[in-house]
Design an enzyme around this catalytic site. Structure first.
Site, PDB file in Angstrom:
ATOM      1  N   ASP A  15      31.694  34.594  33.519  1.00 54.95           N
ATOM      2  CA  ASP A  15      32.553  35.739  33.220  1.00 54.95           C
ATOM      3  C   ASP A  15      33.734  35.359  32.332  1.00 54.95           C
ATOM      4  O   ASP A  15      33.964  35.980  31.287  1.00 54.95           O
ATOM      5  CB  ASP A  15      33.071  36.365  34.519  1.00 54.95           C
ATOM      6  CG  ASP A  15      31.994  37.121  35.269  1.00 54.95           C
ATOM      7  OD1 ASP A  15      30.820  36.691  35.204  1.00 54.95           O
ATOM      8  OD2 ASP A  15      32.313  38.117  35.931  1.00 54.95           O
ATOM      9  N   ARG A  94      45.261  33.184  45.681  1.00 61.34           N
ATOM     10  CA  ARG A  94      45.558  33.998  44.498  1.00 61.34           C
ATOM     11  C   ARG A  94      47.032  34.019  44.107  1.00 61.34           C
ATOM     12  O   ARG A  94      47.357  33.899  42.924  1.00 61.34           O
ATOM     13  CB  ARG A  94      45.023  35.423  44.687  1.00 61.34           C
ATOM     14  CG  ARG A  94      43.499  35.497  44.806  1.00 61.34           C
ATOM     15  CD  ARG A  94      42.809  34.711  43.712  1.00 61.34           C
ATOM     16  NE  ARG A  94      41.364  34.838  43.735  1.00 61.34           N
ATOM     17  CZ  ARG A  94      40.534  33.812  43.724  1.00 61.34           C
ATOM     18  NH1 ARG A  94      41.013  32.579  43.725  1.00 61.34           N
ATOM     19  NH2 ARG A  94      39.230  34.002  43.701  1.00 61.34           N
ATOM     20  N   ASP A 123      40.569  40.836  44.281  1.00 58.61           N
ATOM     21  CA  ASP A 123      41.302  39.848  43.497  1.00 58.61           C
ATOM     22  C   ASP A 123      42.093  40.467  42.351  1.00 58.61           C
ATOM     23  O   ASP A 123      43.163  39.984  41.985  1.00 58.61           O
ATOM     24  CB  ASP A 123      40.353  38.780  42.961  1.00 58.61           C
ATOM     25  CG  ASP A 123      40.033  37.712  43.984  1.00 58.61           C
ATOM     26  OD1 ASP A 123      40.749  37.650  45.002  1.00 58.61           O
ATOM     27  OD2 ASP A 123      39.084  36.940  43.776  1.00 58.61           O
ATOM     28  N   SER A 179      28.057  34.041  42.311  1.00 60.64           N
ATOM     29  CA  SER A 179      29.147  33.105  42.049  1.00 60.64           C
ATOM     30  C   SER A 179      29.785  32.741  43.375  1.00 60.64           C
ATOM     31  O   SER A 179      29.571  33.393  44.388  1.00 60.64           O
ATOM     32  CB  SER A 179      30.188  33.741  41.127  1.00 60.64           C
ATOM     33  OG  SER A 179      30.738  34.888  41.727  1.00 60.64           O
TER      34      SER A 179
END
Length: 401
Positions: A15, A94, A123, A179
């Site tokens: 990505d 994050r 996210d 993923s």
């Protein structure tokens, strides 16, 4: 003419590699940033890949120590667990990553930041709320919410074809389109047969590893293997060692369905070996040292903190306030916990603390101590009145209907 400079949170995967090239096509100068937060990664290869795809600059930052000390440790103090099962391994990473991304953007004079988070996940919220909190003027490019992008790349097959056309090397094939999110705290998967951090409990050793974990103000400061005499006393070493021991015994595997902030349910398969050991150890020493009513309030704050962390509000004023309160609650949470790690389980063996609130003599049935049994009468009377009245009124309501 360039539209401006954008700092892309880059992983080196399919990505973000495609996004890097796409941003250049759109007229941006791209700086890539890859955070080392404990994932298995060939960082040199990722840097060369980004450079070959046209990145103006490449930043690879080792954030492991600050990730543990500034993000994982407060989560341990809070006993943070989302919906009773998820230890928040992705969520807690994050704000750590996005904080450094914003620091780089300011340092490089970038007007934009970008990320590869999908429009259906959490996210995107976690990254962007951090960015806006720390850099209010920043503009965010979220390709998976831009119609020109997501209509062009309907599925991963389209990304693969784009990668092939632009000479982007990617390890993922159409036959294995999932993923993973990996960091020091955990790994999240799609298929359950891809466990990487932990052995199957069936294949774990036939003898336990017995550890002693020492806490100071609710934070681990030392872990010792009782039999081997091996000790670790820095945050990164402590957490890495607990991952090793937990992984050896298959600790911390869960397969759950959780509620995303954006309003849908999703399946999550997680491995959190070290975090699971610490969750149990901290819970034990906290109960041993914390006043009952303080702990009751702190439990509620811990649930609120977990929700805010999951939803991306680490840098909100309310989360800062809750973290401050939790940190205050941990002032007396000092001591050592002995535990056994064995075939997927963590067993508490004992605990000791100079600030223990446990009085063995007081609770003994053989020793009177300072407690007068008649004192219990007051507790019974107060609650008896409440219970009698409750059931009396219920009976009246039922008789009327």
């Amino acid at each position: 003419m360039s539209k401006g400079t954008v700092v892309l949170a880059y992983s080196g995967g399919l990505d973000t590699s495609c996004i890097l090239v796409w941003l250049k096509e759109e007229g941006y100068d791209v700086i890539t940033f890859l955070a080392n937060i404990g994932q298995e990664e060939d960082f040199d290869a990722a840097k060369k890949k980004a450079e070959s795809l046209g990145a103006k600059k490449v930043f690879i930052e080792d954030l492991r120590a600050e990730f543990v000390e500034e993000f994982i440790w407060p989560s341990v103090q809070a006993s943070a667990i989302y919906e009773d099962r998820y230890l928040l391994g992705t969520s807690v990473a994050r704000p750590c990553i996005a904080r450094r991304q914003i620091q780089i953007a300011r340092q490089e004079g970038a007007q934009y930041v970008s990320h590869g988070a999908t429009g259906k996940g959490n996210d995107q919220i976690r990254f962007e709320l951090t960015c806006y909190a720390l850099y209010p003027e920043v503009k965010i490019i979220a390709p998976w919410r831009i119609p020109e992008f997501y209509n062009r790349f309907v599925g991963r097959k389209d990304l693969m074809e784009y990668a092939k056309k632009h000479g982007i090397p990617v390890p993922v094939t159409p036959k294995a389109p999932w993923s993973m999110d990996a960091n020091l705290m955990h790994i999240s998967h799609a298929p359950a047969d891809l466990y990487l951090m932990t052995k199957s409990p069936e294949d774990a050793p036939n003898s336990p590893d017995v550890l002693e974990i020492e806490f100071k103000k609710g934070v681990p400061i030392k872990v010792t293997h009782i039999k081997e005499g091996k000790s670790k006393d820095t945050p990164l070493d402590i957490f890495s060692y607990l991952n090793e021991i937990g992984g050896r015994h298959g600790v911390g595997r869960i397969d759950i369905v959780e509620n995303r902030f954006i309003g849908m349910k999703s399946r999550g398969i997680y491995e959190t070996p070290g975090g699971t050991i610490l969750y149990h150890a901290h819970l034990d020493i906290e109960t041993f040292t914390l006043d009952r009513e303080v702990r009751r309030i702190k439990q509620g704050l811990g649930v609120k903190f977990a929700e805010m962390l999951y939803n991306g509000f680490w840098y909100s004023p309310e989360c800062e306030f809750v973290r401050h309160c939790i940190d205050k609650s941990q002032e007396s949470v000092d001591g050592k916990v002995q535990l056994s790690v064995f075939k997927g389980q963590v067993y508490i063996l004992g605990r000791e603390s100079p600030k223990s609130l446990y009085n063995e003599e007081l609770v003994s049935m053989d020793v009177q101590g300072d407690y007068d049994p008649c004192d219990a009468s007051g507790f019974i009377k107060i609650n008896a009145v409440r219970l009698r009245e409750h059931h009396r009124l219920q009976g009246e309501h039922r008789s009327k209907h």
